[in-house]
Design an enzyme around this catalytic site. Sequence first.
Site, PDB file in Angstrom:
ATOM      1  CG  HIS A 133      -1.953   0.982   1.319  1.00  0.00           C
ATOM      2  ND1 HIS A 133      -1.720   2.302   1.632  1.00  0.00           N
ATOM      3  CD2 HIS A 133      -3.306   0.885   1.135  1.00  0.00           C
ATOM      4  CE1 HIS A 133      -2.864   2.966   1.647  1.00  0.00           C
ATOM      5  NE2 HIS A 133      -3.843   2.134   1.339  1.00  0.00           N
ATOM      6  CG  ASP A 210       0.273  -2.554   6.419  1.00  0.00           C
ATOM      7  OD1 ASP A 210      -0.639  -2.657   7.267  1.00  0.00           O
ATOM      8  OD2 ASP A 210       0.137  -1.919   5.353  1.00  0.00           O
ATOM      9  CD  GLN A 213      -6.897  -4.921   3.653  1.00  0.00           C
ATOM     10  OE1 GLN A 213      -7.837  -5.695   3.792  1.00  0.00           O
ATOM     11  NE2 GLN A 213      -7.077  -3.635   3.385  1.00  0.00           N
ATOM     12  CE  LYS A 236      -7.574  -0.762   5.748  1.00  0.00           C
ATOM     13  NZ  LYS A 236      -8.381  -0.220   4.663  1.00  0.00           N
ATOM     14  CB  CYS A 376      -3.596   3.200  -1.678  1.00  0.00           C
ATOM     15  SG  CYS A 376      -4.667   4.627  -1.431  1.00  0.00           S
TER      16      CYS A 376
END
Length: 418
Positions: A133, A210, A213, A236, A376
């Site tokens: 991202h 990261d 997700q 999220k 992104c």
Amino acid sequence: MTQLPGLLDTEAIRKDFPILDRVLHDGKRLVYLDNAATSQTPRQVIDVLSEYYEQHNANVHRGVHVLAEEATALYEGARDKVAAFINAPSRDEVIFTKNASESLNLVANMLGWADEPYRVDRDTEIVITEMEHHSNIVPWQLLSQRTGAKLKWFGLTDDGRLDLSNIEEVITEKTKIVSFVLVSNILGTLNPVEAIVRRAQEVGALVLIDASQAAPHMVLDVQALQADFVAFTGHKMCGPTGIGVLWGRQELLEDLPPFLGGGEMIETVSMNSSTYAPAPHKFEAGTPPIAQAVGLGAAVDYLSSIGMENIARHEHAITEYAVRRLQEVPDLRIIGPVTAEDRGAAISFVLGDIHPHDVGQVLDEQGIAVRVGHHCARPVCLRYGIPATTRASFYLYSTPAEVDALVEGLEHVRNFFG
């Protein structure tokens, strides 16, 4: 009705999400397939947020009146909940930020200002991947430009996986930080953490993951990951916007300098110098996102009550079904893994020569909410020679019927554009 093994009781779960009852164009009920951008919020979280503002709203930590003490207890209680949710060794390793982007920027800036052995400078290297991202690309580009450090990255295979064939050339003794996504927001790829972390540890590099997700969809155990930092965001995972998390190893947080200066992050202040509070407050300057943190704590409670293993099992079944059904659509090409193995619940695709924005607009007329664009992650689109994709992404309340609605909607798109 399609029956799949491992599904949750979505009929009961969907009753917790008022927005899923919305009726849109021409009486069509909302089919929400944009969960990789933002999940919906259950009534349990909405109620906690309302109660906070109605009964407990105050600033935290310094007040001695009842409301301040209640707000502080709720805010710090949320930290306890997040620490347990990710299996952090200490609650003091959990830093609240406004989103994952701020968490990633926080680490980049800390390393730019750090003393040895953590300092990033012109003699060192930063490693990322081509599937990141923008939030995990731009901060490292800025740090590279500011310090002279060399920015390197892993490329992608044709099937949407990381190409680790040259891992020993990419991660070297000069590498200071390896920062990569656990699950890609555009490709859905679940990355091989163990191999990357093992190589980083061999050369003494730090690892930042990261997990934006991943945290909403699977068990996130920061100790099992063996990373040094893990970032994710609240909106999220059934929480409110405006709240993110950075987890970091205690000894690193003690040694690294703060990113922002101001109230609350200090120990003492004089006109000549200041000393800093211990972590996590050292990295939480000013009034924090109090209500948002409380809402995130409620979201953690909600997800934990269902069970992250159960959510992961449900999403795997839905994703496996969606991948199969989408491949039945003529002229549709999935960008990323074409099986449900080692992938998350976000599926990006192109439909013939129809622009994704046109696909998304026609689907919206059918009440189907998807995401269109480069998500992104423009380097991924450049890698595969496409201007953008349409992305459908699923969550704990997604159903096989919604997958069927998407496929029917895509047939309508094809017919519309002839």
